[in-house]
Write an enzyme that holds these catalytic residues in place. Sequence first.
Site, PDB file in Angstrom:
ATOM      1  N   LEU A   1      31.456  -4.429  19.316  1.00  0.00           N
ATOM      2  CA  LEU A   1      31.652  -3.078  19.854  1.00  0.00           C
ATOM      3  C   LEU A   1      32.961  -2.983  20.641  1.00  0.00           C
ATOM      4  CD1 LEU A   1      28.017  -2.269  21.038  1.00  0.00           C
ATOM      5  CD2 LEU A   1      29.085  -1.839  18.820  1.00  0.00           C
ATOM      6  N   GLY A   2      33.848  -3.971  20.423  1.00  0.00           N
ATOM      7  CA  GLY A   2      35.142  -3.937  21.092  1.00  0.00           C
ATOM      8  C   GLY A   2      35.033  -4.067  22.600  1.00  0.00           C
ATOM      9  N   ARG A   3      34.001  -4.792  23.056  1.00  0.00           N
ATOM     10  CA  ARG A   3      33.732  -4.943  24.495  1.00  0.00           C
ATOM     11  C   ARG A   3      33.601  -3.583  25.193  1.00  0.00           C
ATOM     12  NH1 ARG A   3      37.067  -9.316  23.195  1.00  0.00           N
ATOM     13  NH2 ARG A   3      36.056 -11.329  23.629  1.00  0.00           N
ATOM     14  N   GLY A   4      32.924  -2.673  24.507  1.00  0.00           N
ATOM     15  CA  GLY A   4      32.677  -1.351  25.065  1.00  0.00           C
ATOM     16  C   GLY A   4      33.746  -0.331  24.729  1.00  0.00           C
TER      17      GLY A   4
ATOM     18  N   TYR B   1      27.811 -18.772  31.259  1.00  0.00           N
ATOM     19  CA  TYR B   1      27.569 -17.392  31.656  1.00  0.00           C
ATOM     20  C   TYR B   1      26.943 -17.341  33.050  1.00  0.00           C
ATOM     21  CZ  TYR B   1      28.108 -16.370  26.643  1.00  0.00           C
ATOM     22  OH  TYR B   1      28.573 -16.267  25.353  1.00  0.00           O
TER      23      TYR B   1
ATOM     24  N   PHE C   1      34.872   0.703  21.717  1.00  0.00           N
ATOM     25  CA  PHE C   1      34.540   1.608  20.616  1.00  0.00           C
ATOM     26  C   PHE C   1      33.549   2.682  21.044  1.00  0.00           C
ATOM     27  CE2 PHE C   1      35.202  -2.155  17.482  1.00  0.00           C
ATOM     28  CZ  PHE C   1      36.563  -2.080  17.693  1.00  0.00           C
TER      29      PHE C   1
ATOM     30  N   HIS D   1      31.082 -24.428  21.989  1.00  0.00           N
ATOM     31  CA  HIS D   1      31.572 -23.116  22.415  1.00  0.00           C
ATOM     32  C   HIS D   1      33.062 -22.909  22.162  1.00  0.00           C
ATOM     33  CE1 HIS D   1      30.564 -19.856  25.675  1.00  0.00           C
ATOM     34  NE2 HIS D   1      31.096 -19.332  24.595  1.00  0.00           N
TER      35      HIS D   1
END
Length: 343
Positions: free
Chosen positions: A210-213, A61, A215, A129
Amino acid sequence: MAQDDKVGTIDLGQGLQVTGQGFGSMSLSGPYGPAEDDESLRTLNHVIDRGVTFLDTANIYGEGHNESLLSRVLKTRRDEVTLATKAGIVRPKNPGDPRANGDPAFIKKCLDESLQRLGVDEVDLYYYHRVDSRVPIEETVGAYAELVQAGKVKHIGLSEVTSNELRRAHQVHPITAIQMEYSIFSRDIERWLLPAASELGVGLVPYASLGRGYFTGQVDSLEQLEASDIRHNFPRFEPTSMERNLRLRKVIETVAEREEFTTAQVALNWVYEQADRHDVAVAPIPGTRFRAHFDDNLEALDIRLSEQSMNELNALAAQVDGERQRDIYSVSKGREEQQMAKM
Protein backbone atom coordinates in the site's frame (compact mmCIF):
# COMPACT_ATOMS: atom_id res chain seq x y z
CA MET A 1 -17.60 -14.13 14.88
CA ALA A 2 -17.73 -16.52 11.92
CA GLN A 3 -14.68 -16.74 9.70
CA ASP A 4 -14.91 -15.57 6.08
CA ASP A 5 -14.92 -18.42 3.57
CA LYS A 6 -13.49 -16.10 0.91
CA VAL A 7 -10.11 -15.85 2.66
CA GLY A 8 -9.19 -19.39 1.67
CA THR A 9 -5.75 -20.94 1.87
CA ILE A 10 -2.90 -21.37 -0.58
CA ASP A 11 0.23 -23.51 -0.71
CA LEU A 12 2.83 -20.80 -0.26
CA GLY A 13 5.66 -23.23 -0.90
CA GLN A 14 7.01 -26.55 0.38
CA GLY A 15 3.51 -27.49 1.55
CA LEU A 16 3.04 -24.52 3.90
CA GLN A 17 -0.65 -23.64 3.88
CA VAL A 18 -1.43 -19.99 4.62
CA THR A 19 -4.42 -17.72 4.19
CA GLY A 20 -4.58 -15.84 0.89
CA GLN A 21 -3.94 -12.61 2.78
CA GLY A 22 -1.79 -12.29 5.87
CA PHE A 23 -1.43 -9.59 8.47
CA GLY A 24 1.76 -7.63 9.08
CA SER A 25 1.83 -6.67 12.74
CA MET A 26 4.75 -4.21 12.66
CA SER A 27 2.45 -1.17 12.78
CA LEU A 28 1.22 -2.27 16.21
CA SER A 29 4.62 -1.40 17.71
CA GLY A 30 4.85 2.28 16.88
CA PRO A 31 6.76 2.78 13.60
CA TYR A 32 3.94 4.91 12.18
CA GLY A 33 2.84 6.47 15.44
CA PRO A 34 1.70 5.38 18.91
CA ALA A 35 -0.33 2.21 19.27
CA GLU A 36 -2.17 1.22 22.44
CA ASP A 37 -1.66 -2.44 23.36
CA ASP A 38 -5.24 -3.24 24.35
CA GLU A 39 -6.53 -1.77 21.10
CA SER A 40 -3.86 -3.68 19.18
CA LEU A 41 -4.97 -6.92 20.81
CA ARG A 42 -8.54 -6.22 19.77
CA THR A 43 -7.30 -5.72 16.21
CA LEU A 44 -5.30 -8.96 16.26
CA ASN A 45 -8.24 -10.97 17.54
CA HIS A 46 -10.49 -9.33 14.93
CA VAL A 47 -8.03 -10.33 12.21
CA ILE A 48 -8.11 -13.97 13.28
CA ASP A 49 -11.89 -13.89 13.75
CA ARG A 50 -12.25 -12.75 10.13
CA GLY A 51 -10.22 -15.77 9.01
CA VAL A 52 -6.79 -14.22 8.36
CA THR A 53 -4.45 -16.44 10.34
CA PHE A 54 -1.07 -15.83 8.67
CA LEU A 55 0.56 -13.44 11.15
CA ASP A 56 3.90 -11.77 10.49
CA THR A 57 6.27 -10.26 13.05
CA ALA A 58 10.03 -9.85 13.64
CA ASN A 59 12.40 -9.61 16.57
CA ILE A 60 13.34 -6.07 15.55
CA TYR A 61 9.79 -4.67 15.59
CA GLY A 62 9.55 -2.51 18.67
CA GLU A 63 12.77 -4.10 19.95
CA GLY A 64 10.85 -7.26 20.83
CA HIS A 65 7.61 -5.55 21.81
CA ASN A 66 5.77 -6.88 18.76
CA GLU A 67 6.56 -10.52 19.51
CA SER A 68 5.60 -10.04 23.17
CA LEU A 69 2.33 -8.45 22.08
CA LEU A 70 1.52 -11.38 19.81
CA SER A 71 2.25 -13.79 22.65
CA ARG A 72 -0.82 -12.48 24.46
CA VAL A 73 -2.99 -13.67 21.57
CA LEU A 74 -1.05 -16.88 21.00
CA LYS A 75 -1.67 -18.03 24.56
CA THR A 76 -5.20 -18.99 23.57
CA ARG A 77 -5.10 -19.06 19.76
CA ARG A 78 -1.76 -20.64 18.77
CA ASP A 79 -3.43 -23.57 17.02
CA GLU A 80 -5.34 -21.17 14.74
CA VAL A 81 -2.29 -19.20 13.61
CA THR A 82 0.48 -19.67 11.04
CA LEU A 83 3.28 -17.72 12.71
CA ALA A 84 6.19 -16.04 10.93
CA THR A 85 9.04 -14.10 12.48
CA LYS A 86 12.52 -13.02 11.44
CA ALA A 87 16.15 -12.42 12.43
CA GLY A 88 19.15 -10.77 10.85
CA ILE A 89 18.66 -7.01 11.21
CA VAL A 90 20.71 -5.21 13.85
CA ARG A 91 20.79 -1.62 15.02
CA PRO A 92 24.44 -0.52 14.79
CA LYS A 93 25.98 1.65 17.49
CA ASN A 94 27.92 3.69 14.93
CA PRO A 95 26.64 5.16 11.64
CA GLY A 96 27.92 3.18 8.70
CA ASP A 97 28.30 -0.07 10.66
CA PRO A 98 26.60 -3.16 9.16
CA ARG A 99 22.84 -3.32 9.66
CA ALA A 100 22.66 -7.06 9.07
CA ASN A 101 24.13 -10.02 10.91
CA GLY A 102 24.03 -13.45 9.32
CA ASP A 103 26.36 -15.15 11.78
CA PRO A 104 24.92 -18.64 12.48
CA ALA A 105 25.37 -18.32 16.25
CA PHE A 106 23.62 -14.95 16.23
CA ILE A 107 20.66 -16.32 14.24
CA LYS A 108 20.22 -19.23 16.65
CA LYS A 109 20.40 -16.91 19.65
CA CYS A 110 17.79 -14.63 18.10
CA LEU A 111 15.41 -17.51 17.56
CA ASP A 112 15.65 -18.67 21.18
CA GLU A 113 14.90 -15.12 22.29
CA SER A 114 11.96 -14.87 19.88
CA LEU A 115 10.51 -18.18 21.04
CA GLN A 116 10.67 -16.97 24.63
CA ARG A 117 8.96 -13.65 23.81
CA LEU A 118 6.32 -15.35 21.69
CA GLY A 119 5.72 -18.05 24.29
CA VAL A 120 5.92 -20.86 21.73
CA ASP A 121 8.18 -23.85 21.08
CA GLU A 122 8.28 -23.52 17.31
CA VAL A 123 7.58 -21.00 14.54
CA ASP A 124 6.00 -21.97 11.25
CA LEU A 125 8.12 -19.69 9.05
CA TYR A 126 11.46 -18.15 10.02
CA TYR A 127 12.91 -15.50 7.73
CA TYR A 128 16.45 -14.31 7.23
CA HIS A 129 15.49 -10.62 7.44
CA ARG A 130 18.40 -8.96 5.62
CA VAL A 131 21.42 -10.45 3.89
CA ASP A 132 24.79 -9.89 5.57
CA SER A 133 27.37 -9.57 2.79
CA ARG A 134 30.13 -10.58 5.22
CA VAL A 135 28.70 -14.09 5.68
CA PRO A 136 28.07 -16.46 2.76
CA ILE A 137 24.36 -17.06 2.56
CA GLU A 138 25.04 -20.79 2.53
CA GLU A 139 26.41 -20.56 6.07
CA THR A 140 23.46 -18.57 7.36
CA VAL A 141 20.87 -20.81 5.74
CA GLY A 142 22.81 -23.80 7.07
CA ALA A 143 22.06 -22.50 10.56
CA TYR A 144 18.39 -22.14 9.66
CA ALA A 145 18.42 -25.74 8.42
CA GLU A 146 19.81 -26.86 11.78
CA LEU A 147 16.92 -25.05 13.49
CA VAL A 148 14.50 -27.02 11.31
CA GLN A 149 16.22 -30.24 12.30
CA ALA A 150 16.02 -29.21 15.96
CA GLY A 151 12.24 -28.85 15.66
CA LYS A 152 12.22 -25.10 16.37
CA VAL A 153 11.34 -24.00 12.83
CA LYS A 154 9.05 -25.61 10.26
CA HIS A 155 9.87 -23.56 7.15
CA ILE A 156 12.61 -21.18 6.04
CA GLY A 157 12.06 -17.81 4.37
CA LEU A 158 14.31 -15.07 3.02
CA SER A 159 13.68 -11.34 2.89
CA GLU A 160 15.14 -8.88 0.37
CA VAL A 161 17.28 -11.42 -1.46
CA THR A 162 18.52 -11.45 -5.03
CA SER A 163 17.79 -14.23 -7.51
CA ASN A 164 21.35 -15.53 -7.14
CA GLU A 165 21.14 -15.50 -3.34
CA LEU A 166 17.82 -17.34 -3.48
CA ARG A 167 19.24 -20.05 -5.74
CA ARG A 168 22.31 -20.52 -3.53
CA ALA A 169 20.19 -20.67 -0.39
CA HIS A 170 17.75 -23.13 -1.96
CA GLN A 171 20.62 -25.55 -2.64
CA VAL A 172 21.35 -25.69 1.09
CA HIS A 173 17.73 -26.15 2.21
CA PRO A 174 14.42 -25.71 0.39
CA ILE A 175 13.18 -22.14 0.75
CA THR A 176 9.45 -21.76 1.29
CA ALA A 177 8.91 -18.03 0.79
CA ILE A 178 10.54 -14.70 0.00
CA GLN A 179 9.30 -11.54 1.69
CA MET A 180 9.87 -8.56 -0.58
CA GLU A 181 8.69 -5.01 -1.07
CA TYR A 182 6.30 -5.24 -4.00
CA SER A 183 3.75 -2.68 -5.10
CA ILE A 184 2.49 -0.62 -8.01
CA PHE A 185 5.51 1.67 -7.44
CA SER A 186 8.09 -1.03 -6.56
CA ARG A 187 8.49 -3.67 -9.25
CA ASP A 188 12.23 -4.31 -9.39
CA ILE A 189 11.80 -7.95 -8.28
CA GLU A 190 9.91 -8.83 -11.46
CA ARG A 191 12.89 -8.98 -13.80
CA TRP A 192 15.05 -11.63 -12.12
CA LEU A 193 13.76 -12.67 -8.70
CA LEU A 194 10.17 -13.67 -9.53
CA PRO A 195 11.23 -15.93 -12.42
CA ALA A 196 13.65 -17.68 -10.04
CA ALA A 197 10.95 -18.01 -7.37
CA SER A 198 8.50 -19.45 -9.91
CA GLU A 199 11.08 -21.95 -11.14
CA LEU A 200 11.93 -23.10 -7.59
CA GLY A 201 8.35 -23.14 -6.30
CA VAL A 202 9.02 -20.41 -3.75
CA GLY A 203 6.07 -18.26 -2.63
CA LEU A 204 5.98 -14.46 -2.43
CA VAL A 205 4.97 -12.52 0.68
CA PRO A 206 4.82 -8.87 -0.41
CA TYR A 207 5.17 -6.06 2.11
CA ALA A 208 4.53 -2.30 1.71
CA SER A 209 2.02 -3.07 -1.03
CA LEU A 210 0.00 0.00 0.00
CA GLY A 211 3.04 2.24 -0.43
CA ARG A 212 3.35 2.61 3.36
CA GLY A 213 0.02 4.43 3.40
CA TYR A 214 0.81 6.63 0.42
CA PHE A 215 -1.61 4.93 -1.99
CA THR A 216 -4.49 5.24 0.47
CA GLY A 217 -4.17 9.03 0.77
CA GLN A 218 -3.09 8.92 4.42
CA VAL A 219 0.06 10.94 3.72
CA ASP A 220 0.50 13.90 1.39
CA SER A 221 3.52 15.51 3.05
CA LEU A 222 6.12 14.83 5.73
CA GLU A 223 4.53 17.56 7.82
CA GLN A 224 1.66 15.17 8.53
CA LEU A 225 4.00 12.63 10.13
CA GLU A 226 5.24 12.53 13.68
CA ALA A 227 8.98 12.95 14.17
CA SER A 228 9.33 9.27 15.15
CA ASP A 229 7.54 8.00 12.03
CA ILE A 230 9.88 5.73 10.04
CA ARG A 231 8.63 7.15 6.75
CA HIS A 232 11.00 10.08 7.28
CA ASN A 233 13.73 7.59 6.29
CA PHE A 234 12.36 6.74 2.84
CA PRO A 235 13.33 8.80 -0.23
CA ARG A 236 9.85 8.67 -1.76
CA PHE A 237 8.50 10.60 1.22
CA GLU A 238 10.90 13.49 0.75
CA PRO A 239 9.05 16.68 -0.28
CA THR A 240 10.22 16.87 -3.90
CA SER A 241 9.56 13.20 -4.58
CA MET A 242 6.16 13.27 -2.92
CA GLU A 243 5.12 16.27 -4.96
CA ARG A 244 6.15 14.58 -8.20
CA ASN A 245 4.54 11.26 -7.26
CA LEU A 246 1.19 12.79 -6.35
CA ARG A 247 0.25 12.85 -10.03
CA LEU A 248 0.89 9.10 -10.15
CA ARG A 249 -1.31 8.50 -7.14
CA LYS A 250 -4.08 10.32 -8.96
CA VAL A 251 -4.00 7.54 -11.55
CA ILE A 252 -4.60 4.98 -8.78
CA GLU A 253 -7.44 7.12 -7.45
CA THR A 254 -8.96 7.40 -10.93
CA VAL A 255 -8.80 3.63 -11.38
CA ALA A 256 -10.40 3.09 -7.97
CA GLU A 257 -13.22 5.49 -8.76
CA ARG A 258 -13.89 3.89 -12.15
CA GLU A 259 -13.80 0.34 -10.76
CA GLU A 260 -15.77 1.37 -7.65
CA PHE A 261 -13.09 0.01 -5.30
CA THR A 262 -10.98 1.74 -2.67
CA THR A 263 -7.38 2.63 -3.49
CA ALA A 264 -6.19 0.03 -0.97
CA GLN A 265 -8.23 -2.65 -2.71
CA VAL A 266 -6.84 -1.59 -6.08
CA ALA A 267 -3.25 -1.70 -4.82
CA LEU A 268 -3.66 -5.13 -3.22
CA ASN A 269 -5.54 -6.63 -6.15
CA TRP A 270 -2.78 -5.39 -8.45
CA VAL A 271 -0.38 -7.53 -6.38
CA TYR A 272 -2.59 -10.61 -6.73
CA GLU A 273 -2.97 -10.10 -10.47
CA GLN A 274 0.74 -9.52 -11.08
CA ALA A 275 1.83 -12.49 -9.00
CA ASP A 276 -0.54 -14.67 -11.01
CA ARG A 277 1.02 -13.37 -14.23
CA HIS A 278 4.45 -14.35 -12.88
CA ASP A 279 3.17 -17.76 -11.75
CA VAL A 280 4.06 -17.31 -8.08
CA ALA A 281 1.93 -18.14 -5.06
CA VAL A 282 1.29 -14.93 -3.15
CA ALA A 283 0.05 -13.84 0.28
CA PRO A 284 0.47 -10.09 0.88
CA ILE A 285 0.66 -8.93 4.49
CA PRO A 286 -0.84 -5.43 4.71
CA GLY A 287 -0.72 -4.14 8.27
CA THR A 288 -2.80 -1.57 10.07
CA ARG A 289 -3.73 -0.46 13.58
CA PHE A 290 -7.35 -0.03 12.57
CA ARG A 291 -9.93 -2.78 12.19
CA ALA A 292 -11.90 -0.84 9.58
CA HIS A 293 -8.80 -0.56 7.39
CA PHE A 294 -8.18 -4.28 7.78
CA ASP A 295 -11.74 -5.05 6.69
CA ASP A 296 -11.26 -2.81 3.66
CA ASN A 297 -8.01 -4.59 2.73
CA LEU A 298 -9.65 -7.99 3.04
CA GLU A 299 -12.16 -7.11 0.32
CA ALA A 300 -9.28 -7.17 -2.20
CA LEU A 301 -9.65 -10.95 -2.24
CA ASP A 302 -13.09 -10.59 -3.81
CA ILE A 303 -12.39 -8.22 -6.70
CA ARG A 304 -10.67 -8.25 -10.06
CA LEU A 305 -9.27 -5.30 -11.95
CA SER A 306 -9.97 -4.79 -15.64
CA GLU A 307 -7.22 -5.18 -18.21
CA GLN A 308 -7.42 -1.44 -18.89
CA SER A 309 -6.81 -0.65 -15.23
CA MET A 310 -3.90 -3.10 -14.98
CA ASN A 311 -2.26 -1.51 -18.02
CA GLU A 312 -2.66 1.98 -16.56
CA LEU A 313 -1.22 0.90 -13.21
CA ASN A 314 1.65 -1.00 -14.80
CA ALA A 315 2.83 2.17 -16.49
CA LEU A 316 3.42 3.98 -13.20
CA ALA A 317 6.53 2.32 -11.74
CA ALA A 318 8.82 3.66 -14.48
CA GLN A 319 7.73 7.21 -13.59
CA VAL A 320 8.22 7.05 -9.81
CA ASP A 321 10.56 9.59 -8.26
CA GLY A 322 12.90 8.25 -5.56
CA GLU A 323 14.26 4.83 -4.62
CA ARG A 324 12.34 2.50 -2.34
CA GLN A 325 15.16 2.56 0.23
CA ARG A 326 17.83 5.11 1.06
CA ASP A 327 20.52 2.41 1.02
CA ILE A 328 19.45 0.49 -2.05
CA TYR A 329 22.12 -2.16 -1.42
CA SER A 330 20.54 -3.07 1.91
CA VAL A 331 17.62 -4.48 -0.08
CA SER A 332 17.69 -6.68 -3.15
CA LYS A 333 17.49 -4.01 -5.85
CA GLY A 334 21.00 -2.61 -5.55
CA ARG A 335 22.69 -5.98 -5.14
CA GLU A 336 20.63 -7.60 -7.91
CA GLU A 337 21.67 -4.95 -10.43
CA GLN A 338 25.26 -5.18 -9.23
CA GLN A 339 25.34 -8.97 -9.51
CA MET A 340 23.72 -9.01 -12.93
CA ALA A 341 26.16 -6.40 -14.24
CA LYS A 342 29.00 -8.83 -13.47
CA MET A 343 27.46 -11.67 -15.45
